[in-house]
Scaffold this active site. Structure first.
Site, short mmCIF file in Angstrom:
data_model
loop_
_atom_site.label_atom_id
_atom_site.label_comp_id
_atom_site.label_asym_id
_atom_site.label_seq_id
_atom_site.Cartn_x
_atom_site.Cartn_y
_atom_site.Cartn_z
N ASP A 218 0.84 -1.19 0.00
CA ASP A 218 0.00 0.00 0.00
C ASP A 218 0.88 1.25 0.00
O ASP A 218 1.94 1.27 0.60
CB ASP A 218 -0.86 -0.05 1.28
CG ASP A 218 -1.87 1.08 1.35
OD1 ASP A 218 -2.69 1.20 0.43
OD2 ASP A 218 -1.82 1.86 2.33
N GLU A 260 1.37 -0.33 -5.07
CA GLU A 260 0.27 0.58 -5.42
C GLU A 260 0.87 1.81 -6.10
O GLU A 260 0.96 2.89 -5.53
CB GLU A 260 -0.53 0.99 -4.18
CG GLU A 260 -1.80 1.73 -4.55
CD GLU A 260 -2.42 2.56 -3.42
OE1 GLU A 260 -3.49 3.13 -3.63
OE2 GLU A 260 -1.83 2.63 -2.33
#
Ligand code: CA
Length: 542
Positions: A218, A260
């Protein structure tokens, strides 16, 4: 003597390479690497409730593994599974535990074993950039504990930086200000502190040793800031990714991470080139794909595809997607005035025929729409399995309202309808899984001569596929007669042989097998054909 032994070594190396190469071919798709195939993103809270509390859980996913196996996917990405004060889990309060809403360690282990026994790899979201304010590290740091103070970033004054959304990035703590690029509830961890680097490596090792195949990392652009307020893609950030990649390979050489990488293509490529990132998400391609369908014009998509072929190193794995938990669902973004499954079908067909590792998002395959309103929850609503009161998701009212009550939008309703979106997905997945050129073939974008038609080829070894996609809402006539007088290519999706003047339906996509008669003459005809596409006046003049 030396020369001779070198020559023998060389020969042995060549033979070894050759045998590895041949065994790779012989093994086929069952021996796929965890980083290959097709991934399916699951928000555990919304997928399947097994114990009647209205919240999805690991046992629920186990119950749906038959469905996922039948769909033909080969990997699962689980959104955060750790304890968190928030429903989405992107602020972790204990990296070593599981969210009690989702189940126990035994439940998770069973899910992992059962998925992997079916040849389905599992990656989990790893939220590295920040913890929750509820994490014991932050509580200790905020209380001034010298052992944990430097796990986070502190300043005596508000330095005035802006975070990811443009809001103030420094937040008042008990004593001084702490950095939180996303929100005050998500304090950024300090990776200039070697202890934090080591702690996060230990966490990754723990989950890899438990059996997960890798991580979706993330906020990968924001992990290490510069000291003067640069919050994205700093050289130190790339260095952290490089070191983390090297570390996880020491635990499991097959493990991989997908970042990401919500940024421009040049920056994404830097992560592959300078940080050895295994896999990125191709956000620019996602934007171009969706907007090209919305505009009924593939020119921007064509530009991005051509650019990608130039930019990306050949070993860079590119995640291709048409939706995820942060995006308006395509059933909504691709519908004008009324639901338009044909546009969703075109988007899916492109995802499964273009280069990259497809990542589908749960519910995408049945055209699950966004819920009303702007909240992120509307992109993450419960899955609809059947026409029961709670759609087969739960025996009680789910944790969040369904995004639709349409009885046609469920797995059961679509399973037996041959023309459903679900069956289209199954067909596309099977096509991709059985045609290596679609998985790994070289892409060449061709000039179609029709503003609304995207034409491209995928080629690998002996296989050449020609893909035609019509972005217009009217049929387009395509002249194939220039390829050869006798050539009748087969559309792999419909199974039909195509006449030399084929009609490409509105929003239709065809995958034509043009690899037959594979001798030099046929190959040169193919090249000629590509040239004909490049010169639309010749095509029209035939
Ligand atoms: Ca439950």
């Amino acid at each position: 003597m030396n020369n001779v032994s070198n020559a023998i070594k060389k020969l042995l190396k060549t033979l070894l390479f050759l045998s590895l190469f041949l065994s790779f071919i012989a093994l086929g798709q069952s021996e796929r690497q965890p980083s290959e195939g097709i991934y399916y993103e699951i928000f555990v809270r919304s997928f399947q409730d097994s114990d009647g509390d209205g919240i999805g859980d690991f046992q629920g996913i186990i119950q749906r593994l038959d469905y996922l196996e039948d769909l033909g996917i080969s990997g699962i990405w689980l959104m955060p599974i750790h304890p968190s004060p928030n429903y989405h889990g992107y602020d972790v309060s204990d990296y070593y535990a599981l969210n009690p809403d989702y189940g126990t360690m035994a439940d998770f282990q069973k899910f992992l074993d059962e998925a992997q026994a079916r040849g389905i790899s599992v990656i989990i979201d790893l939220v590295v950039n920040h913890s929750s304010v509820e994490h014991p590290w932050f509580k200790a740091a905020n209380a001034g504990d010298p052992q944990y103070r430097d796990y986070y970033l502190w300043s005596e004054t508000d330095l005035g930086w802006r975070g990811v959304s443009g809001a103030p990035a420094w937040h008042q703590g008990r004593d001084g200000y702490y950095l939180g690029l996303f929100w005050s509830g998500m304090p950024d961890l300090n990776y200039r502190n070697p202890a934090v680097v080591e702690k996060m490596n230990d966490i990754a090792k723990f989950w890899l040793e438990l059996g997960v195949d890798g991580f979706r990392v993330d906020a990968i652009q924001h992990i290490v800031e510069s000291e003067d307020g640069l919050i994205r893609n700093t050289p130190d950030n790339l260095a952290w990714v490089r070191n983390f990649e090297a570390f996880i390979k020491t635990v499991n050489p097959q493990a991989f991470i997908v970042g990401e990488t919500w940024t421009d293509s040049d920056t994404i490529v830097k992560y592959h080139q300078e940080a050895n990132l295994d896999m990125s998400f191709n956000y620019p391609l996602f934007d171009a794909l969706i907007s090209s369908i919305q505009k009924r014009n593939p020119s921007n998509l064509k530009f991005v595809l051509e650019q990608d072929e130039q930019l990306y190193p050949s070993n860079a794995l590119r995640g291709i997607f048409i939706s995820n938990h942060d995006q308006i669902r395509p059933a909504t973004s691709l519908s004008f005035l009324k639901p338009d499954p044909q546009r969703s079908k075109l988007a899916a067909a492109l995802m499964f025929t273009l280069p990259g590792i497809p990542f589908m998002y749960y519910g995408e395959e049945i055209g699950l729409p966004n819920g009303p309103g702007d909240r992120d929850e509307e992109k993450r609503t419960p899955m609809r399995w059947n026409e029961d009161e709670y759609a087969g998701f739960s025996s009680v009212e789910p944790w969040y309202s369904f995004s639709t009550e349409d009885p046609g939008i469920s797995v059961a309703a679509q399973q037996n309808r041959p023309d459903s979106l679900l069956n289209w997905y199954k067909q596309l997945i099977a096509l991709r899984n059985t045609n290596p050129a679609l998985e790994r073939g070289k892409l060449t974008v061709l000039e179609s001569g029709e503003r609304s038609v995207l034409a491209f080829s995928r080629e690998l070894n002996e296989q050449r596929l020609l893909i035609l996609a019509n972005f217009a809402s009217s049929a387009k006539e395509i002249d194939l007669s220039t390829l050869t007088e006798t050539f009748l290519p087969r559309d792999l999706l419909s199974g039909n042989m195509q006449p030399d003047k084929l009609s490409l339906p509105p929003l239709g996509l065809m995958v034509l097998d043009v690899s037959s008669e594979l001798d030099t003459a046929a190959a040169s005809k193919y090249v000629q054909f590509a040239r004909v596409w490049a010169a639309p006046d010749i095509l029209l003049g035939q």
